[in-house]
Scaffold this motif. Structure first.
Motif, PDB file in Angstrom:
ATOM      1  N   GLU A  43     -13.210   4.509 -12.087  1.00  0.00           N
ATOM      2  CA  GLU A  43     -12.656   3.160 -12.138  1.00  0.00           C
ATOM      3  C   GLU A  43     -12.072   2.792 -10.787  1.00  0.00           C
ATOM      4  O   GLU A  43     -11.798   3.663  -9.950  1.00  0.00           O
ATOM      5  N   ALA A  44     -11.871   1.488 -10.576  1.00  0.00           N
ATOM      6  CA  ALA A  44     -11.222   1.030  -9.357  1.00  0.00           C
ATOM      7  C   ALA A  44      -9.789   1.559  -9.325  1.00  0.00           C
ATOM      8  O   ALA A  44      -9.195   1.833 -10.377  1.00  0.00           O
ATOM      9  N   PRO A  45      -9.214   1.755  -8.136  1.00  0.00           N
ATOM     10  CA  PRO A  45      -7.848   2.274  -8.052  1.00  0.00           C
ATOM     11  C   PRO A  45      -6.865   1.427  -8.852  1.00  0.00           C
ATOM     12  O   PRO A  45      -6.970   0.198  -8.892  1.00  0.00           O
ATOM     13  N   GLY A  46      -5.922   2.088  -9.495  1.00  0.00           N
ATOM     14  CA  GLY A  46      -4.893   1.406 -10.268  1.00  0.00           C
ATOM     15  C   GLY A  46      -3.613   2.209 -10.263  1.00  0.00           C
ATOM     16  O   GLY A  46      -3.609   3.400  -9.925  1.00  0.00           O
ATOM     17  N   VAL A  47      -2.504   1.567 -10.632  1.00  0.00           N
ATOM     18  CA  VAL A  47      -1.194   2.214 -10.612  1.00  0.00           C
ATOM     19  C   VAL A  47      -0.773   2.560 -12.035  1.00  0.00           C
ATOM     20  O   VAL A  47      -0.722   1.695 -12.911  1.00  0.00           O
ATOM     21  N   LEU A  52      -0.705   5.974  -7.675  1.00  0.00           N
ATOM     22  CA  LEU A  52      -1.977   5.311  -7.456  1.00  0.00           C
ATOM     23  C   LEU A  52      -3.083   6.273  -7.871  1.00  0.00           C
ATOM     24  O   LEU A  52      -3.203   7.375  -7.317  1.00  0.00           O
ATOM     25  N   VAL A  53      -3.873   5.886  -8.859  1.00  0.00           N
ATOM     26  CA  VAL A  53      -4.896   6.766  -9.423  1.00  0.00           C
ATOM     27  C   VAL A  53      -6.252   6.456  -8.776  1.00  0.00           C
ATOM     28  O   VAL A  53      -6.719   5.315  -8.783  1.00  0.00           O
ATOM     29  N   LEU A  54      -6.870   7.495  -8.211  1.00  0.00           N
ATOM     30  CA  LEU A  54      -8.203   7.409  -7.635  1.00  0.00           C
ATOM     31  C   LEU A  54      -9.148   8.246  -8.499  1.00  0.00           C
ATOM     32  O   LEU A  54      -8.769   9.308  -9.001  1.00  0.00           O
ATOM     33  N   THR A  55     -10.387   7.776  -8.650  1.00  0.00           N
ATOM     34  CA  THR A  55     -11.351   8.483  -9.507  1.00  0.00           C
ATOM     35  C   THR A  55     -12.709   8.551  -8.827  1.00  0.00           C
ATOM     36  O   THR A  55     -13.034   7.736  -7.956  1.00  0.00           O
ATOM     37  N   TYR A  56     -13.502   9.526  -9.269  1.00  0.00           N
ATOM     38  CA  TYR A  56     -14.868   9.655  -8.755  1.00  0.00           C
ATOM     39  C   TYR A  56     -15.724  10.308  -9.833  1.00  0.00           C
ATOM     40  O   TYR A  56     -15.297  11.259 -10.493  1.00  0.00           O
ATOM     41  N   PRO A 136      -4.233  -2.100  -2.372  1.00  0.00           N
ATOM     42  CA  PRO A 136      -2.880  -2.638  -2.195  1.00  0.00           C
ATOM     43  C   PRO A 136      -1.853  -1.762  -2.886  1.00  0.00           C
ATOM     44  O   PRO A 136      -2.147  -1.100  -3.879  1.00  0.00           O
ATOM     45  N   VAL A 137      -0.643  -1.755  -2.359  1.00  0.00           N
ATOM     46  CA  VAL A 137       0.459  -0.988  -2.926  1.00  0.00           C
ATOM     47  C   VAL A 137       1.444  -1.958  -3.571  1.00  0.00           C
ATOM     48  O   VAL A 137       1.886  -2.910  -2.923  1.00  0.00           O
ATOM     49  N   PRO A 138       1.794  -1.763  -4.844  1.00  0.00           N
ATOM     50  CA  PRO A 138       2.745  -2.668  -5.499  1.00  0.00           C
ATOM     51  C   PRO A 138       4.091  -2.670  -4.779  1.00  0.00           C
ATOM     52  O   PRO A 138       4.507  -1.669  -4.191  1.00  0.00           O
ATOM     53  N   GLN A 139       4.746  -3.816  -4.808  1.00  0.00           N
ATOM     54  CA  GLN A 139       6.072  -3.908  -4.194  1.00  0.00           C
ATOM     55  C   GLN A 139       7.045  -2.993  -4.929  1.00  0.00           C
ATOM     56  O   GLN A 139       7.086  -2.952  -6.154  1.00  0.00           O
TER      57      GLN A 139
END
Length: 249
Positions: A43-47, A52-56, A136-139
């Motif tokens: 999935e696309a990166p998400g928080v 921050l979760v990265l997948t492959y 992007p990084v959440p504030q």
């Protein structure tokens, strides 16, 4: 320096020995853990849970996947874990990211091959035209002064700001990195404090929040432990004795 070539088996062995998996580095977060294990595809990166979760994922056999970040000069490789569905997952704690960063730039390494993240459509070229993935990084909440705080009586006060009702503990080289020796008290809703007397000199530490390991985001001084994990650092200018009796276990 980024290099588009395979990593030798010896270097690969060193990487696996030196870098701990997610739960070993950052403690156990049930919400994050459940999410990582539920993924059945990339999935696309998400928080999730301040990570921050990265997948492959790939149809072809893959031995390992790692991520390297621009703010670390692409010198560290963060190894992904493989869940029961065959998806490689990695959760980067946002508390470890410099607070002036509004986006995270990175590349991934798949069996030694450097590439952009195929699950992330956002990318920018570097100075050589090589594509770099961007998320992007959440504030994050603003700092309310830097910590730890030094008091005139020689004590050092550790402060953690979070949600009310959490269990916050302190581990460091002054208590053999035990996450059970020192507990912070909730002095006001969401504000946790602990005073200690520490030997003068340099100390390293982390918080454990409900069992999850976290650096002190209000402390700009960063160091690394023997496994290469990021920790917070403090230099005590005075106080010649160690008195842990001020804290309740």
């Amino acid at each position: 320096m980024m290099m588009n070539r395979a990593i030798s088996p010896w270097i690969l062995l060193v990487l696996f020995c030196a870098l701990s998996p997610l739960n070993a580095q950052n403690g156990y977060d049930p919400n994050l853990d459940a999410y990582l294990h539920s993924l059945s595809g990339a999935e696309a990166p998400g928080v999730i849970s301040e990570h921050l979760v990265l997948t492959y994922a790939s149809r072809n056999p893959v031995r390992y996947v790692a991520a390297a970040f621009e703010h670390e000069d692409f010198t560290r490789m963060h190894i992904y874990e493989k869940n029961q569905n065959g998806v490689f997952v990695f959760a980067y704690p946002l508390q470890s990211l410099p607070r002036d960063r509004q986006e995270l730039k990175y590349r991934i390494i798949v069996d030694g091959l450097w590439m952009r993240d195929p699950s992330n459509p956002k990318q920018v070229p570097d100075s050589r035209g090589i594509p770099i993935s961007v998320s992007p990084v959440p504030q994050r909440p603003p700092r309310r002064g830097e910590t730890p705080v030094f008091h005139s009586d020689g004590t050092v006060e550790f402060v953690y700001l979070g949600s009310p009702g959490q269990k916050v503990r302190l581990a460091g080289d002054f208590n053999h990195w035990s996450p059970f020796s020192h507990s912070l008290k909730e002095s006001s809703p969401g504000e946790y404090r602990l005073k200690l007397r520490l030997y003068k000199g340099y100390h390293r530490y982390v918080f454990y929040v409900n069992g999850s390991r976290a650096t002190d985001i209000r402390n700009p001084r960063i160091a690394y432990d023997v496994l290469g994990n990021q920790v917070s650092a403090v230099r005590v200018p005075k106080s010649d004795s160690l008195d842990a009796s001020l804290a309740e276990n």
